[in-house]
Design an enzyme around this catalytic site. Structure first.
Site, mmCIF file in Angstrom:
data_model
loop_
_atom_site.group_PDB
_atom_site.id
_atom_site.type_symbol
_atom_site.label_atom_id
_atom_site.label_comp_id
_atom_site.label_asym_id
_atom_site.label_seq_id
_atom_site.Cartn_x
_atom_site.Cartn_y
_atom_site.Cartn_z
ATOM 1 N N LYS A 227 0.819 -1.213 0.000
ATOM 2 C CA LYS A 227 0.000 0.000 0.000
ATOM 3 C C LYS A 227 0.854 1.264 0.000
ATOM 4 O O LYS A 227 0.500 2.249 -0.640
ATOM 5 C CB LYS A 227 -0.948 0.015 1.206
ATOM 6 N N LYS B 58 -8.504 -9.727 -10.041
ATOM 7 C CA LYS B 58 -9.666 -9.672 -9.158
ATOM 8 C C LYS B 58 -10.535 -8.480 -9.515
ATOM 9 O O LYS B 58 -10.012 -7.423 -9.857
ATOM 10 C CB LYS B 58 -9.190 -9.476 -7.710
ATOM 11 N N LYS C 132 -12.169 -2.236 -6.926
ATOM 12 C CA LYS C 132 -12.387 -0.807 -7.079
ATOM 13 C C LYS C 132 -11.162 -0.131 -7.698
ATOM 14 O O LYS C 132 -11.285 0.726 -8.570
ATOM 15 C CB LYS C 132 -12.645 -0.222 -5.694
HETATM 16 P P1 ADP Z 1 -11.323 -3.637 -3.288
HETATM 17 O O1 ADP Z 1 -10.371 -4.754 -3.639
HETATM 18 O O2 ADP Z 1 -12.319 -3.380 -4.362
HETATM 19 O O3 ADP Z 1 -10.605 -2.400 -2.811
HETATM 20 P P2 ADP Z 1 -11.657 -4.194 -0.519
HETATM 21 O O4 ADP Z 1 -10.210 -4.480 -0.464
HETATM 22 O O5 ADP Z 1 -12.171 -2.956 0.147
HETATM 23 O O6 ADP Z 1 -12.140 -4.179 -2.043
HETATM 24 O O7 ADP Z 1 -12.401 -5.465 0.048
HETATM 25 C C1 ADP Z 1 -13.498 -5.463 0.931
HETATM 26 C C2 ADP Z 1 -13.904 -6.904 1.163
HETATM 27 O O8 ADP Z 1 -14.343 -7.507 -0.047
HETATM 28 C C3 ADP Z 1 -12.745 -7.779 1.652
HETATM 29 O O9 ADP Z 1 -13.251 -8.706 2.603
HETATM 30 C C4 ADP Z 1 -12.273 -8.491 0.428
HETATM 31 O O10 ADP Z 1 -11.685 -9.758 0.702
HETATM 32 C C5 ADP Z 1 -13.570 -8.659 -0.373
HETATM 33 N N1 ADP Z 1 -13.294 -8.616 -1.814
HETATM 34 C C6 ADP Z 1 -12.851 -7.551 -2.524
HETATM 35 N N2 ADP Z 1 -12.730 -7.850 -3.833
HETATM 36 C C7 ADP Z 1 -13.111 -9.146 -3.955
HETATM 37 C C8 ADP Z 1 -13.223 -10.050 -5.081
HETATM 38 N N3 ADP Z 1 -12.933 -9.654 -6.324
HETATM 39 N N4 ADP Z 1 -13.636 -11.302 -4.847
HETATM 40 C C9 ADP Z 1 -13.952 -11.715 -3.597
HETATM 41 N N5 ADP Z 1 -13.880 -10.935 -2.504
HETATM 42 C C10 ADP Z 1 -13.470 -9.653 -2.671
HETATM 43 NA NA NA Z 2 -8.406 -4.691 -2.022
#
Ligand code: ADP
Ligand code: NA
Length: 330
Positions: free
Chosen positions: A114, A197, A200
Site C-alpha cells: 500500500k 480480481k 475498485k
Molecule cells: P477492493 O479490492 O475493491 O478495494 P476491498 O479491499 O475494500 O475491495 O475489500 C473489501 C472486502 O471484499 C474484503 O473482505 C475483500 O476480501 C472482499 N473482496 C474484494 N474484492 C473481492 C473479489 N474480487 N472477490 C472476492 N472478494 C473480494
Molecule cells: Na483490495
C-alpha cells in the site's frame, strides 16, 4: 450467547460495494449472523489512513452501513456499528502499539504494497500501524473467529502473537482468535480481464459490477463479459477463466452447484449463460437496491440502528478495555 464470537469490518469506500465485496465478504457476514455472536463494523478509523474528505467520509460511512443492511444484516441478529463511535478501539490501539515491535510491524507485506502505491513520503504512520489498530478491533470483542481473505492472514497471525504476549506479560486477558478463511468464499474476477480480481482500484468501469448502478447497466456488462473463443460451458479456471468466473457468480447467487450449471448449459452457447446470469443478477440486486435506498432515505432510522449498535459494542469493548488498562497499571 454460547455461540462463537466473530468480528469483521469493512471500509467505507466511495460509492457502491461491488459484486466481489458482496460475494466474497458481505454474504458470509449475513450467513454468520445465524451461527455466531457477530460484531460487524464500518471501519472509518482505518479509512483515514489515506486522505479523506470529511463530508464524503461521513456519507460513505452511512452508505456502507445502508448497503450492509440492504444485503441482509439484521440489527436484531448482529451488532452493526461504526468504529469511531466506540472510542475503546483507539484506546486499546495505543496499548497494542506499545507492545508491537517496530521490526515486527515492518514485516507486514500489506503496508509494503500500500505504501508503495502511495509513495513512501506520502504514506502515513497511521497506514503503518493500521494492522495494530486491527488487533485492538479484534481483541476488544474477545473474538474467537475473524473471517478474512487470504491477504489478511498475516495480520491475524500478528493478532494472535500480540494476544499471547499481553496475556503472558500481564495475565490472561484476551481470547486468542483464529483466522476463519472461508474456503468456499467466492473470488470474483474482473469481467473484462478475468486474470485480475474485480476491484475498485484495479478494474476498468466495464469490468466491475457496482451494486448500486442501474441494473440495466450491470446486465449489459455481464452480457459483454470477456470469455474465450470456445463454445463449451465448463468450469476450468486456467483454461476458461471468464466462463469459470460467470459460473462462480451464478452458482453463488443462486445456490446451484457448478456441475449442475454445467449440465444445464450443455450444448448451449455462452450467450444463453450470460443472458440468464444477467437476469439472475437483476433479480437479486433489485430488492438489494430498494432496501439500501430505504435506509438512505431514512437517515434517522439508520442513525438510530448505528447508535444502538455502538451501545451494544461499547458494553463489550469497555469491559475488555477496563480489564486491559487495569492489568497495564492505569
Ligand atoms: P477492493 O479490492 O475493491 O478495494 P476491498 O479491499 O475494500 O475491495 O475489500 C473489501 C472486502 O471484499 C474484503 O473482505 C475483500 O476480501 C472482499 N473482496 C474484494 N474484492 C473481492 C473479489 N474480487 N472477490 C472476492 N472478494 C473480494
Ligand atoms: Na483490495
Amino acid at each position: 450467547s454460547d455461540r462463537p464470537r466473530v468480528l469483521s469490518g469493512i471500509q467505507p469506500t466511495a460509492g457502491s460495494f461491488h459484486l466481489g465485496n458482496y460475494l466474497g465478504a458481505v454474504r458470509q457476514w449475513v450467513a454468520m449472523q445465524e451461527t455466531h455472536d457477530a460484531f460487524y463494523m464500518v471501519v472509518d478509523l482505518h479509512a483515514i489512513t489515506v486522505p479523506q474528505d470529511p463530508a464524503e467520509l461521513r456519507a460513505n460511512t452511512r452508505l456502507a452501513a445502508a448497503q450492509l443492511l440492504g444485503a441482509g444484516l439484521d440489527p436484531d441478529r448482529c451488532t452493526l456499528f461504526v468504529q469511531s463511535h466506540v472510542p475503546e478501539h483507539a484506546q486499546l490501539g495505543w496499548v497494542m502499539n506499545c507492545l508491537t515491535g517496530f521490526g515486527e510491524a515492518s514485516r507486514m507485506t500489506q503496508f509494503k504494497d500500500k505504501s508503495a502505491k502511495q509513495g513512501a513520503d506520502r504514506a502515513t504512520v497511521g497506514l503503518f500501524t493500521y494492522p495494530i489498530l486491527q488487533i485492538a478491533d479484534i481483541l476488544l470483542y474477545q473474538a474467537n473467529a475473524v473471517p478474512v481473505g487470504e491477504d489478511q492472514r498475516q495480520h491475524i497471525e500478528l493478532t494472535r502473537d500480540l494476544a499471547e504476549r499481553f496475556n503472558g506479560r500481564y495475565g490472561q486477558t484476551f481470547t486468542v482468535p483464529a483466522p476463519y478463511i472461508v474456503k468456499e468464499t467466492a473470488k470474483i474476477f474482473d469481467l473484462q480481464d478475468p486474470a485480475i480480481k474485480m476491484s475498485k482500484s484495479a478494474s476498468a468501469p466495464k469490468g466491475i459490477i457496482n451494486l448500486l448502478d442501474e441494473p440495466k447497466t450491470s446486465a449489459k456488462k455481464i452480457k459483454s463479459a470477456v470469455t474465450d473463443t470456445g463454445t463449451e460451458i465448463r468450469f476450468d479456471e486456467t483454461g476458461k477463466p471468464g466462463i469459470s468466473n460467470l459460473l462462480t457468480i451464478y452458482s453463488t447467487l443462486t445456490g446451484a452447484g457448478v456441475s449442475e450449471l454445467e449440465k444445464k448449459y450443455e450444448g448451449k452457447g455462452y450467450g444463453a449463460l450470460k443472458t440468464d446470469l444477467a437476469e439472475v443478477f437483476v433479480d437479486w440486486v433489485t430488492p438489494f437496491r430498494a432496501r439500501t435506498q430505504e435506509f438512505l432515505d431514512d437517515p434517522e432510522t439508520l442513525d438510530s440502528i448505528l447508535a444502538k449498535g455502538a451501545e451494544k459494542a461499547r458494553a463489550v469493548a469497555a469491559e475488555t478495555l477496563a480489564q486491559a488498562y487495569d492489568r497495564v497499571g492505569f
